[in-house]
Enzyme design. Structure first.
Site, PDB file in Angstrom:
ATOM      1  N   ASP A 307       0.840  -1.346  -0.049  1.00  0.00           N
ATOM      2  CA  ASP A 307       0.130   0.067  -0.025  1.00  0.00           C
ATOM      3  C   ASP A 307       0.939   1.255  -0.029  1.00  0.00           C
ATOM      4  O   ASP A 307       2.001   1.144   0.369  1.00  0.00           O
ATOM      5  CB  ASP A 307      -0.724  -0.165   1.145  1.00  0.00           C
ATOM      6  N   ASP A 351      -7.132  -4.619  -5.705  1.00  0.00           N
ATOM      7  CA  ASP A 351      -8.416  -4.149  -5.050  1.00  0.00           C
ATOM      8  C   ASP A 351      -8.284  -2.595  -4.999  1.00  0.00           C
ATOM      9  O   ASP A 351      -7.741  -1.992  -4.152  1.00  0.00           O
ATOM     10  CB  ASP A 351      -8.790  -4.750  -3.505  1.00  0.00           C
ATOM     11  N   CYS A 404     -14.994  -1.597  -4.820  1.00  0.00           N
ATOM     12  CA  CYS A 404     -16.238  -1.422  -4.242  1.00  0.00           C
ATOM     13  C   CYS A 404     -17.214  -0.327  -4.829  1.00  0.00           C
ATOM     14  O   CYS A 404     -18.016   0.257  -4.135  1.00  0.00           O
ATOM     15  CB  CYS A 404     -16.383  -1.592  -2.659  1.00  0.00           C
TER      16      CYS A 404
END
Length: 463
Positions: A307, A351, A404
């Site tokens: 990340d 993601d 999402c």
């Protein structure tokens, strides 16, 4: 409820919101209702002006005002989120800076969601000076979205309401859905989802039994063996032994779909390229270890998580330690260069950062804080991250792209553009875990299994 005097003392702010509401409270119930309304308005206005997430503003407020009791916090929290959930209707009834309109919205929100504090809601109704009989309104059903629409028409007969008002107009431009789906989506987005969890090192049946024994409305889900429904009531996770011991992680059911589609083998090497605080990293490792236990062989699998935020990776490390998981390491993105080896991994999960429209059930404020650019500005970044991360997949390996978001602009369009630029990858079929249908690219809708919304595509590197 907490001590009213201590509650009122915790309300102090740079501006006297009670005075700004310009009403006279005449009864003890009205005085308590006015104090609640003042705090809720202070928070609501701060969220709208700062564009900061409501849960962050609320957490900061409660951290600074520790005198609130648990019931006070519940009234403030749930009323605040109710205002955002039904804001598409409330903004139609008049200027919310007008005291009468604001109190009418508060009392209506308590009716729409059948809140327990009806004494406070009745006082809000009185302060709104509405001519509508509140007891008569309380008797109306609110079981379905259609019921709630009829309630609003009863409370505000001069205003016309439509279900479509509950989501911003721009959403329908970037997320076109057919009429039947639209109705289902609005109904889902207007309801509170349960808290979903995932068990590790324990069966969901055993976990549910232990949680029920301490008063948590837990039940295991039949979709996945490790999924568990924790009900809708707020809970302090740090007081729950199963959580402290690493046997439960909070993870929405739609999010769990991603790890299930990754389906990592027990000896596979995976890279979680946009790991955040590590929810899906932990899920991948748990799935590896479950296959190890089933086959009674040692697990040689591993995961590297990346990340750009070092604090997120620090949180991931803490969670992995709590779960007693080994073979998880971190490698922070420090530049555009890959933080891991190229052509190395059996599987790579991307993601990607997105608009998060699929999480609007949990974050109703975001639908009104964001504009259409929250969706339209993301695709170029998503394609860039997916393209760079794909270099880490070895021949014969798997690449999974997820968001999402519910918009094709961030989902199908990004995958299609990627495949056009990278012919070495091809889509592999996915079985929808909730409907059983086969598809090439999967969108999980919030109404399909009482979850958030999610998108996922699985690709194979063929050369």
């Amino acid at each position: 409820m907490g001590n009213p005097s201590s509650f009122s003392s915790g309300m102090a702010s740079k501006s006297d919101t009670s005075s700004a509401l310009n009403v006279q409270a005449n009864t003890p119930a009205q005085k308590r209702a006015l104090s609640y309304a003042s705090t809720i308005k202070q928070l609501f206005d701060e969220i709208q002006s700062s564009k900061m997430p409501a849960d962050r503003i609320l957490a900061n407020y409660f951290r600074e005002h520790k005198k609130h009791g648990s019931k006070d916090r519940k009234v403030i929290r749930e009323s605040l989120f109710s205002l955002f959930r039904w804001w598409g209707w409330f903004q139609r009834i008049g200027d919310q800076q007008e005291s009468a309109t604001y109190f009418a919205s508060l009392s209506a929100s308590a009716l729409l969601e059948a809140h327990a504090w009806q004494d406070i809601a009745t006082a809000w109704h009185e302060l709104s000076q509405s001519p509508i009989d509140y007891q008569q309104a309380q008797a109306l059903a609110v079981d379905s979205l259609d019921d709630k629409l009829k309630l609003m028409q009863h409370l505000f007969p001069a205003t016309e309401f439509k279900p479509q008002d509950l989501l911003p107009d721009w959403f329908w431009q970037v997320c076109p859905v057919d009429a039947a789906q639209q109705t289902q989506l609005i109904a889902a987005m207007s309801s509170r989802p349960p808290i979903w969890g995932r068990v590790q090192g324990i069966t969901s049946q055993d976990a549910a039994a232990q949680l029920q024994a301490i008063g948590i409305d837990a039940s295991y889900a039949h979709y996945f063996n490790d999924a568990i429904n924790l009900g809708s009531k707020s809970m302090n996770l740090n007081e729950i032994a199963l959580y402290k011991d690493g046997n439960i992680e909070i993870q929405d059911l739609a999010s769990q779909v991603i790890g299930q589609i990754c389906a990592p083998e027990s000896d596979a090497h995976w890279w979680d390229a946009c790991s955040g605080a590590g929810g899906k990293t932990l899920q991948l490792r748990s799935l590896m270890l479950t296959k190890t236990a089933d086959n009674q062989i040692p697990s040689a699998g591993s995961i590297i998580s990346s990340d750009i935020r070092s604090n997120a990776l620090e949180e991931l490390t803490k969670r992995a330690q709590r779960a007693h998981f080994n073979n998880i390491s971190v490698a922070r993105w420090k530049s555009d260069a890959l933080p891991v080896s190229a052509d190395h991994f059996d599987g790579v999960l991307v993601d990607a950062p997105c608009s998060c429209t699929g999480t609007w059930r949990r974050n109703p404020d975001m639908r009104w804080l964001d504009g259409i650019e929250a969706v339209t500005d993301k695709a170029a970044l998503q394609l860039d991250i997916l393209s760079r991360s794909s270099r880490a997949v070895k021949a014969g390996g798997i690449l999974v792209y997820a968001t999402c978001s519910l918009s094709p602009l961030e989902n199908q369009d990004v995958v299609t553009a990627f495949l056009q630029q990278h012919p070495e990858f091809t889509l592999t079929p996915i079985r929808h875990p909730f409907t059983g249908e086969q598809t090439e690219m999967l969108t999980v809708w919030p109404f399909e299994a009482n979850s958030d919304g999610m998108f996922v595509a699985r690709m194979l590197r063929v050369k």
